[in-house]
Write an enzyme that holds these catalytic residues in place. Structure first.
Site, PDB file in Angstrom:
ATOM      1  N   SER A  34       0.821  -1.216   0.000  1.00  0.00           N
ATOM      2  CA  SER A  34       0.000   0.000   0.000  1.00  0.00           C
ATOM      3  C   SER A  34       0.851   1.262   0.000  1.00  0.00           C
ATOM      4  CB  SER A  34      -0.863  -0.014   1.272  1.00  0.00           C
ATOM      5  OG  SER A  34      -1.334   1.282   1.567  1.00  0.00           O
ATOM      6  N   GLU A  64       0.302   3.573   1.846  1.00  0.00           N
ATOM      7  CA  GLU A  64       0.449   3.946   3.261  1.00  0.00           C
ATOM      8  C   GLU A  64       1.850   3.619   3.778  1.00  0.00           C
ATOM      9  OE1 GLU A  64      -1.343   5.166   6.089  1.00  0.00           O
ATOM     10  OE2 GLU A  64      -2.559   6.122   4.557  1.00  0.00           O
ATOM     11  N   TYR A  95      -1.451   0.345  10.510  1.00  0.00           N
ATOM     12  CA  TYR A  95      -1.718  -0.318   9.225  1.00  0.00           C
ATOM     13  C   TYR A  95      -0.495  -0.211   8.306  1.00  0.00           C
ATOM     14  CZ  TYR A  95      -3.585  -0.886   4.508  1.00  0.00           C
ATOM     15  OH  TYR A  95      -3.772  -1.278   3.210  1.00  0.00           O
TER      16      TYR A  95
HETATM   17  N1  GDD Z   1     -12.395   6.987   6.174  1.00  0.00           N
HETATM   18  C1  GDD Z   1     -12.580   8.322   6.289  1.00  0.00           C
HETATM   19  N2  GDD Z   1     -13.743   8.796   6.844  1.00  0.00           N
HETATM   20  N3  GDD Z   1     -11.611   9.146   5.853  1.00  0.00           N
HETATM   21  C2  GDD Z   1     -11.824  10.488   5.958  1.00  0.00           C
HETATM   22  C3  GDD Z   1     -12.985  11.020   6.509  1.00  0.00           C
HETATM   23  C4  GDD Z   1     -14.003  10.134   6.986  1.00  0.00           C
HETATM   24  O1  GDD Z   1     -15.051  10.519   7.479  1.00  0.00           O
HETATM   25  N4  GDD Z   1     -12.908  12.370   6.464  1.00  0.00           N
HETATM   26  C5  GDD Z   1     -11.736  12.679   5.903  1.00  0.00           C
HETATM   27  N5  GDD Z   1     -11.067  11.546   5.602  1.00  0.00           N
HETATM   28  C6  GDD Z   1      -9.714  11.483   4.997  1.00  0.00           C
HETATM   29  C7  GDD Z   1      -8.737  10.614   5.785  1.00  0.00           C
HETATM   30  O2  GDD Z   1      -8.201  11.326   6.911  1.00  0.00           O
HETATM   31  C8  GDD Z   1      -7.700  10.331   4.694  1.00  0.00           C
HETATM   32  O3  GDD Z   1      -6.800  11.406   4.607  1.00  0.00           O
HETATM   33  C9  GDD Z   1      -8.540  10.291   3.390  1.00  0.00           C
HETATM   34  O4  GDD Z   1      -9.815  10.854   3.733  1.00  0.00           O
HETATM   35  C10 GDD Z   1      -8.741   8.905   2.822  1.00  0.00           C
HETATM   36  O5  GDD Z   1      -9.211   8.038   3.829  1.00  0.00           O
HETATM   37  P1  GDD Z   1      -9.737   6.564   3.483  1.00  0.00           P
HETATM   38  O6  GDD Z   1     -10.761   6.597   2.430  1.00  0.00           O
HETATM   39  O7  GDD Z   1     -10.103   5.928   4.793  1.00  0.00           O
HETATM   40  O8  GDD Z   1      -8.465   5.853   2.817  1.00  0.00           O
HETATM   41  P2  GDD Z   1      -6.919   5.785   3.253  1.00  0.00           P
HETATM   42  O9  GDD Z   1      -6.153   6.650   2.301  1.00  0.00           O
HETATM   43  O10 GDD Z   1      -6.743   6.033   4.697  1.00  0.00           O
HETATM   44  O11 GDD Z   1      -6.557   4.242   3.001  1.00  0.00           O
HETATM   45  C11 GDD Z   1      -7.007   3.544   1.849  1.00  0.00           C
HETATM   46  O12 GDD Z   1      -6.035   3.586   0.835  1.00  0.00           O
HETATM   47  C12 GDD Z   1      -4.823   2.891   1.111  1.00  0.00           C
HETATM   48  C13 GDD Z   1      -3.907   3.027  -0.121  1.00  0.00           C
HETATM   49  O13 GDD Z   1      -3.315   4.283  -0.078  1.00  0.00           O
HETATM   50  C14 GDD Z   1      -7.318   2.114   2.267  1.00  0.00           C
HETATM   51  O14 GDD Z   1      -7.964   1.463   1.202  1.00  0.00           O
HETATM   52  C15 GDD Z   1      -6.072   1.332   2.588  1.00  0.00           C
HETATM   53  O15 GDD Z   1      -6.411  -0.038   2.824  1.00  0.00           O
HETATM   54  C16 GDD Z   1      -5.121   1.432   1.390  1.00  0.00           C
HETATM   55  O16 GDD Z   1      -3.932   0.719   1.650  1.00  0.00           O
END
Ligand code: GDD
Length: 321
Positions: free
Chosen positions: A127, A129, A153
């Site tokens: 990822s 991440e 993670y």
């Molecule tokens: N989930 C979530 N919920 N994220 C939020 C929210 C909310 O209400 N509001 C703002 N965000 C912001 C988070 O702080 C982050 O910066 C961004 O939105 C994306 O969050 P997510 O959709 O939860 O994805 P992620 O980037 O943390 O992780 C995903 O992508 C990774 C690859 O880069 C996941 O799918 C991981 O499993 C994956 O590895």
């Protein structure tokens, strides 16, 4: 007929990958966990259940004997390891479970393959991440960029990534790490920000109300999961195993995403989105943008969706619900 094992087959990526492999004539074996409500577990693959080339086996990535048994019984030529606790924020609240499923889980998969089917080709789901807030001078992350994760993670994924590389070099196994940037679809869980915003906006358009979100200033490189599973398959068809970034090279902020989705539904996001610090993370990965040059050049990978066509597909899906 080639046999592929998929861990995490009931997730977004697993379901698209199962479709792809079945279409290509593989026999697909999905490893699923015991669930107290099995009727809720397989909704993403229910449309594939009548395919006689699909078999589901109970197993768990934290349970090595179950993985040894599945490998021994089905003798796969390819193993796609997608199972994980995949939510970054949740990994701060459940760090042990996250580490068990991702770090120990990957160790167990690699041991099961090494002991039972050492010639099988393995895909590991790395990822973006793993990079944390490190990036190259031009703002992009690529295969050579330093990894300095900022979440339990990300730390677990980084361990799994290096373990994969170590097994590849130590045991001459065929192991590829995909370094996947965010990838979304109508099948995305509703606690990830893209689905949360699209589903929330579609609901507000019908019923009114508010949508609580966290950090709107973070940027992400968002592609479509259907494109990314093709890259997974391509990695295992090469004559050598390696690590590849899969990304679009374009990034957008969460705020941009809100603006686009609400305006496509005839609304102004500022009237409906409220900030709730509950959704902030103890440490944030602020900006993400990946360079997919290597995957394009060496795998011949190309994306078929744009950011906008992916969002349009998600909007159509959630409007119809
Ligand atoms: N989930 C979530 N919920 N994220 C939020 C929210 C909310 O209400 N509001 C703002 N965000 C912001 C988070 O702080 C982050 O910066 C961004 O939105 C994306 O969050 P997510 O959709 O939860 O994805 P992620 O980037 O943390 O992780 C995903 O992508 C990774 C690859 O880069 C996941 O799918 C991981 O499993 C994956 O590895």
């Amino acid at each position: 007929m080639r046999t592929a094992i998929i861990t995490g087959i009931t997730g977004q990526d697993g379901s698209y990958l199962a479709e792809l492999l079945l279409d290509k004539g593989y026999r697909v074996v999905g490893v699923i966990r015991r669930h107290s409500s099995p009727e809720l577990q397989t909704h993403r693959i229910d449309h594939l259940m009548s395919n006689s080339n699909l078999t589901l086996e109970y197993g768990d990535v934290t349970d090595l004997p179950s993985l040894l048994n599945v490998c021994k019984k089905h003798n796969p030529s390819e193993v796609y390891h997608l199972a994980a606790q995949s939510h970054v924020k949740i990994s701060f609240g459940q760090p042990s479970f996250t580490t068990d499923t991702i770090a120990t889980g990957t160790l167990n998969i690699l041991e099961a393959v090494r002991l039972m089917v050492p010639d099988a080709r393995v895909y590991l789901a790395g990822s973006s991440e793993m990079y944390g807030n490190e990036f190259d001078e031009d703002g992009f992350r690529r295969e050579t960029t330093i990894m300095k994760p900022v979440s339990p993670y990300g730390c677990s994924k980084t361990y799994a990534f290096h373990l994969g590389r170590t097994y590849r070099e130590s045991y001459d196994m065929f192991i590829c790490n995909g370094i996947l940037f965010n990838h979304e679809s109508p099948r995305r869980g509703l606690n990830f920000v893209t689905s949360k915003i699209v589903e929330g906006a579609a609901r507000i358009q019908k019923e009114g109300g508010k949508l609580s979100l966290g950090n709107l200033d973070a940027t992400r490189d968002w592609g479509h999961a259907k494109d990314y599973v093709v890259a997974m398959w391509m990695m295992l068809q090469q004559s050598y195993s390696d690590d590849y970034v899969c990304a679009t090279g374009e990034s957008h902020s969460v705020r941009d995403l809100c603006e686009m989705v609400f305006s496509k539904l005839g609304m102004n996001y500022a009237n409906h989105v409220v900030i709730d610090p509950e959704y902030y993370r103890p440490l944030e990965l602020h900006d993400l943008k990946g360079d997919p040059t290597k995957a394009i050049a060496e795998l011949g990978w190309e994306t078929t969706y744009t950011f906008e066509s992916m969002i349009d597909e998600m909007i159509e899906h959630h409007k119809a619900r």
